[in-house]
Scaffold this active site. Sequence first.
Site, PDB file in Angstrom:
ATOM      1  N   ASP A   8      -5.680   4.919  -7.995  1.00  0.00           N
ATOM      2  CA  ASP A   8      -5.515   4.525  -6.609  1.00  0.00           C
ATOM      3  C   ASP A   8      -6.944   4.361  -6.065  1.00  0.00           C
ATOM      4  O   ASP A   8      -7.901   4.874  -6.656  1.00  0.00           O
ATOM      5  CB  ASP A   8      -4.767   5.635  -5.863  1.00  0.00           C
ATOM      6  CG  ASP A   8      -4.716   5.379  -4.376  1.00  0.00           C
ATOM      7  OD1 ASP A   8      -4.383   4.241  -3.978  1.00  0.00           O
ATOM      8  OD2 ASP A   8      -5.021   6.306  -3.592  1.00  0.00           O
ATOM      9  N   LEU A   9      -7.099   3.662  -4.962  1.00  0.00           N
ATOM     10  CA  LEU A   9      -8.444   3.420  -4.423  1.00  0.00           C
ATOM     11  C   LEU A   9      -8.756   4.324  -3.217  1.00  0.00           C
ATOM     12  O   LEU A   9      -9.622   5.196  -3.291  1.00  0.00           O
ATOM     13  CB  LEU A   9      -8.566   1.942  -4.016  1.00  0.00           C
ATOM     14  CG  LEU A   9      -9.846   1.531  -3.298  1.00  0.00           C
ATOM     15  CD1 LEU A   9     -11.059   1.657  -4.217  1.00  0.00           C
ATOM     16  CD2 LEU A   9      -9.727   0.088  -2.796  1.00  0.00           C
ATOM     17  N   ASP A  10      -8.012   4.067  -2.124  1.00  0.00           N
ATOM     18  CA  ASP A  10      -8.297   4.754  -0.861  1.00  0.00           C
ATOM     19  C   ASP A  10      -8.053   6.256  -0.988  1.00  0.00           C
ATOM     20  O   ASP A  10      -6.926   6.678  -1.230  1.00  0.00           O
ATOM     21  CB  ASP A  10      -7.395   4.202   0.253  1.00  0.00           C
ATOM     22  CG  ASP A  10      -7.613   2.712   0.493  1.00  0.00           C
ATOM     23  OD1 ASP A  10      -8.779   2.290   0.524  1.00  0.00           O
ATOM     24  OD2 ASP A  10      -6.619   1.987   0.652  1.00  0.00           O
ATOM     25  N   THR A  16     -12.035   5.616   2.066  1.00  0.00           N
ATOM     26  CA  THR A  16     -11.474   4.648   3.018  1.00  0.00           C
ATOM     27  C   THR A  16     -10.176   5.137   3.665  1.00  0.00           C
ATOM     28  O   THR A  16      -9.748   4.566   4.662  1.00  0.00           O
ATOM     29  CB  THR A  16     -11.221   3.310   2.304  1.00  0.00           C
ATOM     30  OG1 THR A  16     -10.826   3.609   0.971  1.00  0.00           O
ATOM     31  CG2 THR A  16     -12.461   2.448   2.290  1.00  0.00           C
ATOM     32  N   LYS A  44      -0.308   7.274   3.934  1.00  0.00           N
ATOM     33  CA  LYS A  44      -1.125   7.076   2.722  1.00  0.00           C
ATOM     34  C   LYS A  44      -0.300   6.426   1.627  1.00  0.00           C
ATOM     35  O   LYS A  44       0.820   6.859   1.354  1.00  0.00           O
ATOM     36  CB  LYS A  44      -1.696   8.413   2.245  1.00  0.00           C
ATOM     37  CG  LYS A  44      -2.776   8.957   3.162  1.00  0.00           C
ATOM     38  CD  LYS A  44      -3.415  10.196   2.587  1.00  0.00           C
ATOM     39  CE  LYS A  44      -4.525  10.694   3.521  1.00  0.00           C
ATOM     40  NZ  LYS A  44      -5.050  11.991   3.079  1.00  0.00           N
ATOM     41  N   SER A 115      -3.821  -0.126  -6.237  1.00  0.00           N
ATOM     42  CA  SER A 115      -3.909   0.181  -4.813  1.00  0.00           C
ATOM     43  C   SER A 115      -3.008  -0.748  -4.026  1.00  0.00           C
ATOM     44  O   SER A 115      -2.938  -1.942  -4.334  1.00  0.00           O
ATOM     45  CB  SER A 115      -5.355  -0.004  -4.337  1.00  0.00           C
ATOM     46  OG  SER A 115      -5.406   0.003  -2.924  1.00  0.00           O
ATOM     47  N   ALA A 116      -2.365  -0.210  -2.995  1.00  0.00           N
ATOM     48  CA  ALA A 116      -1.512  -1.039  -2.129  1.00  0.00           C
ATOM     49  C   ALA A 116      -2.358  -1.921  -1.212  1.00  0.00           C
ATOM     50  O   ALA A 116      -1.833  -2.790  -0.521  1.00  0.00           O
ATOM     51  CB  ALA A 116      -0.621  -0.137  -1.285  1.00  0.00           C
ATOM     52  N   ASN A 119      -7.312  -5.149   0.726  1.00  0.00           N
ATOM     53  CA  ASN A 119      -8.773  -5.123   0.821  1.00  0.00           C
ATOM     54  C   ASN A 119      -9.419  -4.530  -0.433  1.00  0.00           C
ATOM     55  O   ASN A 119     -10.646  -4.404  -0.489  1.00  0.00           O
ATOM     56  CB  ASN A 119      -9.197  -4.297   2.040  1.00  0.00           C
ATOM     57  CG  ASN A 119      -8.791  -4.959   3.354  1.00  0.00           C
ATOM     58  OD1 ASN A 119      -9.276  -6.042   3.677  1.00  0.00           O
ATOM     59  ND2 ASN A 119      -7.879  -4.350   4.089  1.00  0.00           N
ATOM     60  N   LYS A 146       4.744   1.733  -3.524  1.00  0.00           N
ATOM     61  CA  LYS A 146       4.868   3.160  -3.840  1.00  0.00           C
ATOM     62  C   LYS A 146       5.876   3.772  -2.857  1.00  0.00           C
ATOM     63  O   LYS A 146       5.865   3.369  -1.697  1.00  0.00           O
ATOM     64  CB  LYS A 146       3.497   3.854  -3.689  1.00  0.00           C
ATOM     65  CG  LYS A 146       2.423   3.271  -4.612  1.00  0.00           C
ATOM     66  CD  LYS A 146       1.033   3.806  -4.246  1.00  0.00           C
ATOM     67  CE  LYS A 146      -0.045   3.059  -5.031  1.00  0.00           C
ATOM     68  NZ  LYS A 146      -1.424   3.472  -4.695  1.00  0.00           N
ATOM     69  N   GLU A 170      -4.095   9.790  -7.901  1.00  0.00           N
ATOM     70  CA  GLU A 170      -3.603   9.507  -6.556  1.00  0.00           C
ATOM     71  C   GLU A 170      -3.978  10.575  -5.537  1.00  0.00           C
ATOM     72  O   GLU A 170      -4.181  11.734  -5.903  1.00  0.00           O
ATOM     73  CB  GLU A 170      -2.064   9.456  -6.589  1.00  0.00           C
ATOM     74  CG  GLU A 170      -1.488   8.076  -6.718  1.00  0.00           C
ATOM     75  CD  GLU A 170      -1.660   7.217  -5.469  1.00  0.00           C
ATOM     76  OE1 GLU A 170      -2.094   7.743  -4.419  1.00  0.00           O
ATOM     77  OE2 GLU A 170      -1.367   6.014  -5.534  1.00  0.00           O
ATOM     78  N   ASP A 171      -3.994  10.203  -4.267  1.00  0.00           N
ATOM     79  CA  ASP A 171      -4.139  11.200  -3.197  1.00  0.00           C
ATOM     80  C   ASP A 171      -2.952  11.159  -2.241  1.00  0.00           C
ATOM     81  O   ASP A 171      -2.925  11.882  -1.257  1.00  0.00           O
ATOM     82  CB  ASP A 171      -5.426  10.956  -2.390  1.00  0.00           C
ATOM     83  CG  ASP A 171      -5.326   9.726  -1.527  1.00  0.00           C
ATOM     84  OD1 ASP A 171      -4.780   8.699  -1.995  1.00  0.00           O
ATOM     85  OD2 ASP A 171      -5.773   9.772  -0.360  1.00  0.00           O
TER      86      ASP A 171
END
Length: 219
Positions: A8-10, A16, A44, A115-116, A119, A146, A170-171
């Site tokens: 996952d990114l953010d 972010t 999230k 990532s969803a 950006n 997700k 993931e977070d």
Amino acid sequence: MIKGLIFDLDGVITDTAEYHYLAWKSLAEKLDIEIDREFNEQLKGISRMESLDLILKHSNKEKDYTEEEKVELATQKNDEYKEYIKQITPKDLLPGIDQLLKDAKAKGLGMALASASKNGPEIMKRLEIEDLFDGIVDPASLHAGKPDPEIFVKGAEILGLDTSECVGLEDAEAGVEAINAANMFSVGVGSEAAMHKADYIVKDTNELTLEKILEEAGK
Ligand code: BG6
Ligand code: MG
């Protein structure tokens, strides 16, 4: 045998998640809706429009706006968010992530982004890590977000691996559920309470080392 990592990114690679929160909070205030960090946990991992719907519902305002108006509101949030991400540099990788990416690359593991966020590609560029990755799942290509496993299944497809050969990081609670449903080993970054469904939990990214992740996944 683990052969790939799907990130996952953010909130995992960079902070972010905080910018998303600040931009939503600012839009909510304009609409006379109050949101706090606890409520934000639900936002999230889910898409921009789903987030807006939850915020409006939170204040029983979901019927106050047409679809067109909602798109306009989501655009306002995204414009503010984009101002935040303009400042991102490679220094904004969360602690431990730079080493983890380098170690995984050196070990020949595949890496994909799940990532969803639309950006995502721009943020990866700003962090200067896109070359380390084999690919990015396009969130616009998904039938379901997700907690549906689709995004992680597609991540494994990019790597040419079975999901059981991958670890997902993931977070978000919805994200951990997606990883588990994809039959992947899940690593959750965050509090025990929010991440309790993860196979392996770390409080923050500092604790994320390749050695430990592979050890846990191999148990
Ligand atoms: C996820 C975030 O990664 O991306 C969510 O956790 C966010 O908070 C979602 O809503 C969509 O992001 P974007 O950048 O397309 O609005
Ligand atoms: Mg996240």
